[in-house]
Each structure stands twice: as C-alpha cells, then as structure tokens.
Design a protein around this motif. Structure first.
Motif, mmCIF file in Angstrom:
data_model
loop_
_atom_site.group_PDB
_atom_site.id
_atom_site.type_symbol
_atom_site.label_atom_id
_atom_site.label_comp_id
_atom_site.label_asym_id
_atom_site.label_seq_id
_atom_site.Cartn_x
_atom_site.Cartn_y
_atom_site.Cartn_z
ATOM 1 N N ARG A 88 0.842 -1.254 -0.080
ATOM 2 C CA ARG A 88 0.003 0.014 -0.129
ATOM 3 C C ARG A 88 0.742 1.176 -0.221
ATOM 4 O O ARG A 88 2.006 1.301 0.592
ATOM 5 C CB ARG A 88 -0.829 -0.056 1.373
ATOM 6 C CG ARG A 88 -1.842 -1.036 1.397
ATOM 7 C CD ARG A 88 -2.803 -0.967 2.570
ATOM 8 N NE ARG A 88 -3.975 -1.908 2.557
ATOM 9 C CZ ARG A 88 -5.054 -1.773 1.830
ATOM 10 N NH1 ARG A 88 -5.251 -0.752 1.223
ATOM 11 N NH2 ARG A 88 -5.957 -2.503 2.043
ATOM 12 N N CYS A 89 0.286 2.363 -0.670
ATOM 13 C CA CYS A 89 0.964 3.551 -0.457
ATOM 14 C C CYS A 89 1.228 4.152 1.103
ATOM 15 O O CYS A 89 -0.065 4.110 1.607
ATOM 16 C CB CYS A 89 0.122 4.725 -1.150
ATOM 17 S SG CYS A 89 0.538 6.376 -0.939
ATOM 18 N N PRO A 90 2.201 4.446 1.564
ATOM 19 C CA PRO A 90 2.359 4.843 2.896
ATOM 20 C C PRO A 90 1.586 6.049 3.219
ATOM 21 O O PRO A 90 1.540 6.557 4.409
ATOM 22 C CB PRO A 90 3.853 4.903 3.076
ATOM 23 C CG PRO A 90 4.435 5.232 1.770
ATOM 24 C CD PRO A 90 3.267 4.534 0.838
ATOM 25 N N TYR A 91 1.160 7.051 2.232
ATOM 26 C CA TYR A 91 0.599 8.021 2.374
ATOM 27 C C TYR A 91 -0.858 8.045 2.617
ATOM 28 O O TYR A 91 -1.513 8.452 3.517
ATOM 29 C CB TYR A 91 0.961 9.093 1.615
ATOM 30 C CG TYR A 91 2.648 9.276 1.549
ATOM 31 C CD1 TYR A 91 2.900 10.343 2.368
ATOM 32 C CD2 TYR A 91 3.373 8.804 0.731
ATOM 33 C CE1 TYR A 91 4.399 10.811 2.380
ATOM 34 C CE2 TYR A 91 4.477 9.018 0.857
ATOM 35 C CZ TYR A 91 5.040 10.191 1.678
ATOM 36 O OH TYR A 91 6.354 10.388 1.885
ATOM 37 N N CYS A 92 -1.494 7.442 1.592
ATOM 38 C CA CYS A 92 -2.866 7.483 1.421
ATOM 39 C C CYS A 92 -3.704 5.934 1.613
ATOM 40 O O CYS A 92 -4.921 5.789 1.486
ATOM 41 C CB CYS A 92 -3.466 8.008 0.212
ATOM 42 S SG CYS A 92 -3.209 6.969 -1.275
ATOM 43 N N ARG A 93 -2.817 4.704 1.685
ATOM 44 C CA ARG A 93 -3.177 3.331 1.880
ATOM 45 C C ARG A 93 -3.661 2.704 0.622
ATOM 46 O O ARG A 93 -4.019 1.750 0.324
ATOM 47 C CB ARG A 93 -4.208 3.292 2.887
ATOM 48 C CG ARG A 93 -3.812 4.091 4.171
ATOM 49 C CD ARG A 93 -2.751 3.348 4.894
ATOM 50 N NE ARG A 93 -2.751 1.887 5.328
ATOM 51 C CZ ARG A 93 -1.771 1.224 5.323
ATOM 52 N NH1 ARG A 93 -0.637 1.620 5.054
ATOM 53 N NH2 ARG A 93 -1.937 -0.143 5.791
ATOM 54 N N TRP A 108 5.284 5.552 -7.195
ATOM 55 C CA TRP A 108 4.760 6.902 -7.494
ATOM 56 C C TRP A 108 3.173 6.695 -7.120
ATOM 57 O O TRP A 108 2.818 5.567 -7.573
ATOM 58 C CB TRP A 108 4.772 7.527 -8.463
ATOM 59 C CG TRP A 108 4.260 9.037 -8.717
ATOM 60 C CD1 TRP A 108 4.493 10.072 -8.125
ATOM 61 C CD2 TRP A 108 3.031 9.357 -9.623
ATOM 62 N NE1 TRP A 108 3.641 11.002 -8.633
ATOM 63 C CE2 TRP A 108 2.564 10.363 -9.404
ATOM 64 C CE3 TRP A 108 2.020 8.459 -10.155
ATOM 65 C CZ2 TRP A 108 1.617 11.095 -10.027
ATOM 66 C CZ3 TRP A 108 1.201 8.857 -11.025
ATOM 67 C CH2 TRP A 108 0.832 10.448 -10.496
ATOM 68 N N CYS A 109 2.343 7.373 -6.265
ATOM 69 C CA CYS A 109 1.062 6.907 -6.104
ATOM 70 C C CYS A 109 0.086 7.825 -7.115
ATOM 71 O O CYS A 109 0.209 8.976 -6.928
ATOM 72 C CB CYS A 109 0.645 7.179 -4.678
ATOM 73 S SG CYS A 109 -1.247 6.933 -4.436
ATOM 74 N N SER A 110 -0.616 7.508 -7.928
ATOM 75 C CA SER A 110 -1.452 7.966 -8.775
ATOM 76 C C SER A 110 -2.715 8.778 -8.024
ATOM 77 O O SER A 110 -3.166 9.764 -8.426
ATOM 78 C CB SER A 110 -1.864 7.367 -9.739
ATOM 79 O OG SER A 110 -2.614 6.158 -9.350
ATOM 80 N N ARG A 111 -2.944 8.241 -6.965
ATOM 81 C CA ARG A 111 -4.105 8.770 -6.271
ATOM 82 C C ARG A 111 -3.763 9.951 -4.974
ATOM 83 O O ARG A 111 -4.286 11.102 -5.511
ATOM 84 C CB ARG A 111 -4.735 7.640 -5.347
ATOM 85 C CG ARG A 111 -6.107 8.069 -4.641
ATOM 86 C CD ARG A 111 -7.007 7.084 -4.204
ATOM 87 N NE ARG A 111 -6.706 7.098 -2.665
ATOM 88 C CZ ARG A 111 -7.469 6.141 -1.750
ATOM 89 N NH1 ARG A 111 -8.020 5.118 -2.274
ATOM 90 N NH2 ARG A 111 -7.326 6.275 -0.651
ATOM 91 N N CYS A 112 -2.682 10.060 -4.438
ATOM 92 C CA CYS A 112 -2.320 10.993 -3.550
ATOM 93 C C CYS A 112 -1.173 11.829 -4.111
ATOM 94 O O CYS A 112 -0.608 12.802 -3.811
ATOM 95 C CB CYS A 112 -1.976 10.494 -2.161
ATOM 96 S SG CYS A 112 -0.470 9.679 -2.074
ATOM 97 N N LYS A 113 -0.673 11.283 -5.376
ATOM 98 C CA LYS A 113 0.533 12.120 -5.936
ATOM 99 C C LYS A 113 1.710 12.127 -5.219
ATOM 100 O O LYS A 113 2.615 12.940 -5.396
ATOM 101 C CB LYS A 113 0.147 13.524 -6.510
ATOM 102 C CG LYS A 113 -1.151 13.547 -7.085
ATOM 103 C CD LYS A 113 -1.143 13.222 -8.582
ATOM 104 C CE LYS A 113 -2.731 13.237 -8.941
ATOM 105 N NZ LYS A 113 -3.201 12.297 -10.191
HETATM 106 ZN ZN ZN Z 1 -1.203 7.654 -1.991
#
Ligand code: ZN
Length: 326
Positions: A88-93, A108-113
């Motif tokens: 999971r993305c550590p910022y937004c899960r 790179w997370c496309s959801r929370c950038k």
């Molecule tokens: Zn994220």
C-alpha cells in the motif's frame, strides 16, 4: 443499464469479464503458477465477485482497451489458505501505485501524487482461485472494444477485475462478430493438481501476440469482426488483413482499403485468381473451374454490411486489373 437476466440464463450459468493487467501476456498469481491468458485466469478472495464464478460460466478476458478472447469455465481450481503480501501507499493506503523504471524515488501513487522509496506491506491469508477455459477458448482479437464491453456489462464500475456480463447478449455479440464458441465441456478434476495445461497454450499465446501487433488487421477486425468477407466466419488463426491496393503503392493502412479474408482466399485475391466487382460480388478466375471449393464462390455477394466503409474505387481497380488477365 441494469437489465434482469432471465431465469433460463441463470440456470445455464453466468457471464463475466476478467481483466488482465496492461500489455502483459502473463500474470504470476499467488501460487507461483504462470497464467497464460489463452488458458486460465487466477484471482483471489480479495477480488470482488470471486465467490460467484462457477464451472459453465462464460468468460470474456479483457485488457484496459478491448476483449482478447472468450471461453467457458471448464474447471475451477481452489487453493485455500494462501499467503498474500499486499503493498500500500504509505501516505494514502491506496494499492494503486506504480513502480517507475528510472525515476527516484522508485514508487509513485497516482491517487495522492506522493513518491516514495518503499510501500507499506501487509500479509493476509486468502483463498486463491484459478478458472480454466483453455479448451473452449476463442480469440476475439479486439473485435469487441471497451465501449462494447461496457454495454454488455451488468456492473457500473470500471475498476472491477471480475465484472458481471449479460450472458445472452454477450454470446449474441460474440456470434455476430463471427466467433464460434464450442459447446461447454467440463474437465474432470480427478487428480489433485487440477487440470493440466493444454500443450498448445503457449503456441497460441505467441500467435495471438503476433496478430495483435498488426495494426491494420486490428482495425479491420474491429470493423468487421472475425468474418472472412468472401467465405464468412472462420477461426482468428486463418483470418488475415488484405490490402485492396498493393501496400507498396500506398504505404498506408486505411480501413477503407482493406478486407478481412481467410488466408487461402487472401492468397487467391493477391494472385489475381479472385476479384470483387464494384457491386461487391465475387468473381473467380476461369482457370479455377476444376476446384469446386473456389468456383462455387463465383457470384457470391461480399459478406459485409451495406454501409461498410469500403473504397469501391479500390475494389473496382483491383477487379479491372485482375479480370484483364483472365
Ligand atoms: Zn497514495
């Protein structure tokens, strides 16, 4: 559009579309088993609809753009208590982040950038499933695109890996495009390992990948389905893109200047032994009179819709040049 399926359709089984990721031809599931798209599809109990897929169901395998092929589920292999590591993305899960080829940080997370060096991971226990359909698989080669599939879907979400489809309408749509599914057959699961891989699977996968690289053929299959314009529906493996004008003259791939032809008919067309007049009627060289299979095609109307975007001038030019040699 949510349309209730008839009771009969429920008795006969359901229909699903399975999403395969991107351009990848293979998918390594939880089990370390390498899926070949033409044979089987692996998923697990974290995937929506996983519990509803059953033997006898129709499946259409799709990528993000189009349908790759279809078949009936012949066997379902269930593997309980499989360990699965989920990142999971550590910022937004979110699980929807990408690994980058060269750029740093690597993810790179496309959801929370956000970009990051390493995702958070969690271990969970899942039931893994493998649906086998290789014995009834028929390539669709993109004759149904994303929009067509959306119209046949019973689910509004685009994100689902396993989407419920309207079975009868999906079967009709496949049939209309020249695809002929064999009757459903169930594979015996007598051995503990489940059904064996079909020996031809990898060869078929390679042939499918090769056909997929031909942009002209892809465009023509999208327009006309898997139907030879002279002889009718035929397996994807023997259907080719024919140029109405010699390719060297135009160096262009216009759908208007092409037809889907069975490989032998294509050869006759290119060899000047078969032509199509501007009324879209087939003519066969007198020298083939002894070959009933081909002479019988003389006078047959082309099997394309009335409003098909065909360049009649190109057809007429080929016809004139061809019959002049008869
Ligand atoms: Zn994220």
């Amino acid at each position: 559009m949510m349309e209730a399926e008839s009771e009969a359709a429920d008795i006969l089984g359901r229909a699903w579309s399975f999403l395969v990721a991107g351009e990848e031809r293979q998918f390594q599931g939880n089990t370390g088993y390498e899926d070949i798209i033409e044979e089987s599809y692996s998923y697990d109990s974290t995937v929506g609809n996983h519990q509803h897929v059953g033997v006898g169901d129709l499946v259409v395998v799709r990528n993000g753009k189009e349908a790759l092929g279809a078949g009936f589920v012949e066997a379902l292999h269930v593997l309980p208590d499989q360990e699965k590591v989920r990142s999971r993305c550590p910022y937004c899960r979110s699980t929807g982040f990408k690994e980058r080829v060269t750029m740093q940080p690597r993810f790179w997370c496309s959801r929370c950038k956000h970009a990051f060096d390493a995702p958070d991971t969690e271990t969970l226990w899942v039931t893994a499933f493998r649906a086998h359909y290789g014995g009834t698989w028929q390539p669709l080669d993109g004759c149904l695109d994303k929009t067509h599939l959306g119209e046949l879907s019973l689910s509004r979400s685009d994100q689902q890996s396993i989407k419920k489809m309207h079975r009868r309408r999906t079967l009709d749509a496949i049939e209309v495009r020249g695809v002929r599914l064999p009757p459903f057959r169930e594979i015996s699961q007598a051995n503990g390992e489940g059904p064996q891989r079909l020996p031809g699977g990898r060869r078929r996968a390679e042939a499918t990948a090769r056909r997929g690289q031909d942009g002209f053929r892809r465009a023509l299959v999208h327009q006309y389905g898997l139907i030879c314009a002279v002889t009718g529906a035929a397996p994807a493996e023997v259907l080719e893109a024919a140029h109405l004008r010699p390719f060297a003259e135009t160096e262009q791939h216009r759908v208007e200047e092409g037809l889907i032809l069975r490989s032998d008919v294509h050869r006759l067309f290119d060899s000047g032994l078969l032509a199509i007049d501007s009324e879209l009627v087939v003519h066969v060289a007198p020298s083939l009179a002894g070959h009933e299979v081909y002479s019988a095609l003389s006078g047959v109307p082309l099997r394309i819709p009335r409003d098909a975007p065909i360049d009649r001038t190109a057809v007429a030019d080929h016809h004139a040049a061809t019959v002049a040699t008869w």
